[in-house]
Design a protein around this motif. Structure first.
Motif, PDB file in Angstrom:
ATOM      1  N   ILE A 112      -9.454   5.427 -10.247  1.00  0.00           N
ATOM      2  CA  ILE A 112      -8.899   4.738 -11.407  1.00  0.00           C
ATOM      3  C   ILE A 112      -8.909   3.230 -11.157  1.00  0.00           C
ATOM      4  O   ILE A 112      -9.244   2.436 -12.048  1.00  0.00           O
ATOM      5  CB  ILE A 112      -7.457   5.209 -11.690  1.00  0.00           C
ATOM      6  CG1 ILE A 112      -7.345   6.741 -11.637  1.00  0.00           C
ATOM      7  CG2 ILE A 112      -6.990   4.667 -13.034  1.00  0.00           C
ATOM      8  CD1 ILE A 112      -8.262   7.478 -12.566  1.00  0.00           C
ATOM      9  N   ALA A 113      -8.562   2.845  -9.941  1.00  0.00           N
ATOM     10  CA  ALA A 113      -8.524   1.426  -9.585  1.00  0.00           C
ATOM     11  C   ALA A 113      -9.905   0.786  -9.692  1.00  0.00           C
ATOM     12  O   ALA A 113     -10.036  -0.359 -10.159  1.00  0.00           O
ATOM     13  CB  ALA A 113      -7.975   1.259  -8.169  1.00  0.00           C
TER      14      ALA A 113
ATOM     15  N   GLY B  93      -0.894   2.451  -9.588  1.00  0.00           N
ATOM     16  CA  GLY B  93      -0.613   1.021  -9.597  1.00  0.00           C
ATOM     17  C   GLY B  93      -0.823   0.381  -8.240  1.00  0.00           C
ATOM     18  O   GLY B  93      -1.341  -0.742  -8.139  1.00  0.00           O
ATOM     19  N   LYS B  94      -0.429   1.082  -7.183  1.00  0.00           N
ATOM     20  CA  LYS B  94      -0.649   0.566  -5.834  1.00  0.00           C
ATOM     21  C   LYS B  94      -2.137   0.445  -5.539  1.00  0.00           C
ATOM     22  O   LYS B  94      -2.585  -0.564  -4.966  1.00  0.00           O
ATOM     23  CB  LYS B  94       0.017   1.483  -4.814  1.00  0.00           C
ATOM     24  CG  LYS B  94      -0.163   1.049  -3.369  1.00  0.00           C
ATOM     25  CD  LYS B  94       0.504   2.009  -2.403  1.00  0.00           C
ATOM     26  CE  LYS B  94       0.272   1.599  -0.960  1.00  0.00           C
ATOM     27  NZ  LYS B  94       0.886   2.564   0.005  1.00  0.00           N
ATOM     28  N   ALA B  95      -2.910   1.451  -5.902  1.00  0.00           N
ATOM     29  CA  ALA B  95      -4.357   1.407  -5.676  1.00  0.00           C
ATOM     30  C   ALA B  95      -4.991   0.247  -6.435  1.00  0.00           C
ATOM     31  O   ALA B  95      -5.899  -0.424  -5.922  1.00  0.00           O
ATOM     32  CB  ALA B  95      -4.999   2.733  -6.091  1.00  0.00           C
ATOM     33  N   ILE B  96      -4.527   0.000  -7.659  1.00  0.00           N
ATOM     34  CA  ILE B  96      -5.047  -1.123  -8.443  1.00  0.00           C
ATOM     35  C   ILE B  96      -4.676  -2.444  -7.775  1.00  0.00           C
ATOM     36  O   ILE B  96      -5.511  -3.351  -7.649  1.00  0.00           O
ATOM     37  CB  ILE B  96      -4.526  -1.067  -9.893  1.00  0.00           C
ATOM     38  CG1 ILE B  96      -5.097   0.154 -10.619  1.00  0.00           C
ATOM     39  CG2 ILE B  96      -4.886  -2.347 -10.650  1.00  0.00           C
ATOM     40  CD1 ILE B  96      -4.513   0.387 -12.004  1.00  0.00           C
ATOM     41  N   SER B  97      -3.424  -2.564  -7.325  1.00  0.00           N
ATOM     42  CA  SER B  97      -2.985  -3.778  -6.641  1.00  0.00           C
ATOM     43  C   SER B  97      -3.852  -4.053  -5.420  1.00  0.00           C
ATOM     44  O   SER B  97      -4.311  -5.186  -5.192  1.00  0.00           O
ATOM     45  CB  SER B  97      -1.522  -3.649  -6.217  1.00  0.00           C
ATOM     46  OG  SER B  97      -0.668  -3.519  -7.331  1.00  0.00           O
TER      47      SER B  97
ATOM     48  N   HIS C 298      -4.103  12.750  -8.237  1.00  0.00           N
ATOM     49  CA  HIS C 298      -3.261  13.125  -7.097  1.00  0.00           C
ATOM     50  C   HIS C 298      -2.479  11.917  -6.608  1.00  0.00           C
ATOM     51  O   HIS C 298      -3.003  11.047  -5.916  1.00  0.00           O
ATOM     52  CB  HIS C 298      -4.115  13.688  -5.966  1.00  0.00           C
ATOM     53  CG  HIS C 298      -3.295  14.206  -4.822  1.00  0.00           C
ATOM     54  ND1 HIS C 298      -3.816  14.424  -3.566  1.00  0.00           N
ATOM     55  CD2 HIS C 298      -1.968  14.549  -4.742  1.00  0.00           C
ATOM     56  CE1 HIS C 298      -2.867  14.876  -2.767  1.00  0.00           C
ATOM     57  NE2 HIS C 298      -1.743  14.957  -3.455  1.00  0.00           N
ATOM     58  N   THR C 299      -1.222  11.859  -6.980  1.00  0.00           N
ATOM     59  CA  THR C 299      -0.321  10.784  -6.598  1.00  0.00           C
ATOM     60  C   THR C 299       0.943  11.404  -5.982  1.00  0.00           C
ATOM     61  O   THR C 299       1.165  12.618  -6.083  1.00  0.00           O
ATOM     62  CB  THR C 299       0.092   9.936  -7.812  1.00  0.00           C
ATOM     63  OG1 THR C 299       0.843  10.763  -8.719  1.00  0.00           O
ATOM     64  CG2 THR C 299      -1.126   9.367  -8.526  1.00  0.00           C
ATOM     65  N   PRO C 300       1.815  10.591  -5.374  1.00  0.00           N
ATOM     66  CA  PRO C 300       3.086  11.115  -4.875  1.00  0.00           C
ATOM     67  C   PRO C 300       3.912  11.812  -5.959  1.00  0.00           C
ATOM     68  O   PRO C 300       4.676  12.737  -5.663  1.00  0.00           O
ATOM     69  CB  PRO C 300       3.792   9.861  -4.351  1.00  0.00           C
ATOM     70  CG  PRO C 300       2.675   8.951  -3.952  1.00  0.00           C
ATOM     71  CD  PRO C 300       1.586   9.188  -4.954  1.00  0.00           C
ATOM     72  N   PHE C 301       3.750  11.381  -7.223  1.00  0.00           N
ATOM     73  CA  PHE C 301       4.466  12.025  -8.325  1.00  0.00           C
ATOM     74  C   PHE C 301       4.080  13.504  -8.439  1.00  0.00           C
ATOM     75  O   PHE C 301       4.933  14.374  -8.638  1.00  0.00           O
ATOM     76  CB  PHE C 301       4.156  11.300  -9.644  1.00  0.00           C
ATOM     77  CG  PHE C 301       4.728  11.973 -10.858  1.00  0.00           C
ATOM     78  CD1 PHE C 301       6.048  11.741 -11.250  1.00  0.00           C
ATOM     79  CD2 PHE C 301       3.973  12.861 -11.612  1.00  0.00           C
ATOM     80  CE1 PHE C 301       6.588  12.367 -12.361  1.00  0.00           C
ATOM     81  CE2 PHE C 301       4.503  13.500 -12.727  1.00  0.00           C
ATOM     82  CZ  PHE C 301       5.811  13.242 -13.103  1.00  0.00           C
ATOM     83  N   VAL C 302       2.792  13.794  -8.303  1.00  0.00           N
ATOM     84  CA  VAL C 302       2.318  15.178  -8.387  1.00  0.00           C
ATOM     85  C   VAL C 302       2.880  16.003  -7.239  1.00  0.00           C
ATOM     86  O   VAL C 302       3.366  17.127  -7.429  1.00  0.00           O
ATOM     87  CB  VAL C 302       0.772  15.223  -8.383  1.00  0.00           C
ATOM     88  CG1 VAL C 302       0.272  16.664  -8.261  1.00  0.00           C
ATOM     89  CG2 VAL C 302       0.214  14.598  -9.657  1.00  0.00           C
TER      90      VAL C 302
ATOM     91  N   GLY D  11      -8.202  13.716  -9.815  1.00  0.00           N
ATOM     92  CA  GLY D  11      -8.739  12.393  -9.566  1.00  0.00           C
ATOM     93  C   GLY D  11      -8.015  11.729  -8.416  1.00  0.00           C
ATOM     94  O   GLY D  11      -6.941  12.160  -7.981  1.00  0.00           O
ATOM     95  N   LYS D  12      -8.617  10.665  -7.893  1.00  0.00           N
ATOM     96  CA  LYS D  12      -8.014   9.877  -6.823  1.00  0.00           C
ATOM     97  C   LYS D  12      -7.567   8.537  -7.396  1.00  0.00           C
ATOM     98  O   LYS D  12      -8.272   7.949  -8.223  1.00  0.00           O
ATOM     99  CB  LYS D  12      -9.015   9.653  -5.699  1.00  0.00           C
ATOM    100  CG  LYS D  12      -9.553  10.931  -5.077  1.00  0.00           C
ATOM    101  CD  LYS D  12     -10.677  10.629  -4.103  1.00  0.00           C
ATOM    102  CE  LYS D  12     -11.311  11.915  -3.570  1.00  0.00           C
ATOM    103  NZ  LYS D  12     -12.465  11.628  -2.674  1.00  0.00           N
TER     104      LYS D  12
END
Length: 259
Positions: A228-229, A20-24, A190-194, A223-224
């Motif tokens: 996705i963004a 979501g941050k990358a999309i923003s 690969h996000t902070p969640f992972v 993926g990065k």
């Protein structure tokens, strides 16, 4: 400039971190007026401030997408402040690991409330504004789990399957209103969640587990968020005006090549 989102009013749920941050960030870079909805007030405000400093003004709204009252209030504020809404990205969601035997009723309710009801609430809130303008774009964040079986993802797969079919229904029902609706189905990103998941469940073996999880994608890596963004930017741009009612796997070959 291709993929121009200049002055488009965009709502991005879960826009304060990860994908979501990358999309923003990408939407703001392409000229959109970004409205970040998130439960994490600190993270959401920080992203909005960074985007405002770099690009267009960006705004944060603390919002629990599982609450229809909260969603309706926030969408109304955004619509009034901007004289309309152009784009909705339903990105907010939560994960859960488990099969049907070790998924409790409480687990199922929590997954439903965020991943299904949350998307429903935002769709229901935005459609009247889109109909009024006779124009609008929706991107829903589905998952490869929407279409293929994945071990120990019973509840998560159920919710993401619902997101996929909601995408098809919205696209079909609102063709006449010039409302486009598509979904994106990532594999592991690969996000902070992972990183948090690995650290919690495999302490001392973080590097090994990261490598193992990366290899579950045929392409050999996760993926990065930016990848996705970039797809979301395309789907919300005028260059994608002929695209609706479609799911876009972005999965390193997982669905077709993982056999």
């Amino acid at each position: 400039m291709k993929f121009n989102l200049k002055n488009k009013v965009a709502i991005i749920t879960g826009g304060g971190s990860g994908i979501g941050k990358a999309i923003s960030e990408s939407f703001s870079e392409m000229g959109a007026i970004v409205n970040i909805l998130d439960l994490n007030e600190e993270a959401g405000k920080q992203v909005a401030a960074e985007l405002s400093a770099k690009h267009n003004p960006a705004y944060f709204y603390r919002c629990d997408v599982s609450s229809k009252i909260n969603v309706d209030e926030v969408f109304e504020k955004i619509n009034k402040a901007n004289n309309g809404i152009d784009i909705l990205v339903n990105n907010a969601g939560i994960g859960f690991v488990g099969n049907v035997e070790n998924t409790t009723e409480e687990d199922m309710d929590r997954m439903y409330n965020v991943n299904i009801k949350g998307v429903f609430n935002c769709l229901k809130a935005v459609i009247p504004y889109f109909k009024e303008k006779k124009k609008g774009v929706i991107v829903n964040m589905a998952s490869i789990a929407s279409t293929v079986g994945i071990t120990d993802r019973f509840a998560y797969s159920m919710t993401k399957g619902a997101v996929l079919t909601m995408t098809y229904s919205i696209a079909k029902d609102y063709l006449g209103d010039n409302i486009r609706c598509n979904s994106i189905s990532p594999a592991r990103v690969h996000t902070p969640f992972v990183d948090a998941f690995i650290a919690k469940n495999y302490p001392g073996k973080e590097e090994e587990m990261f490598e193992n999880l990366s290899k579950t994608q045929p392409i050999g890596r996760m993926g990065k968020p930016q990848e996705i963004a970039d797809l979301a930017v395309y789907l919300c741009s005028d260059e994608a005006s002929f695209v609706t009612g479609t799911d876009f796997p972005i999965d390193g070959g997982f669905i077709k090549l993982n056999n």
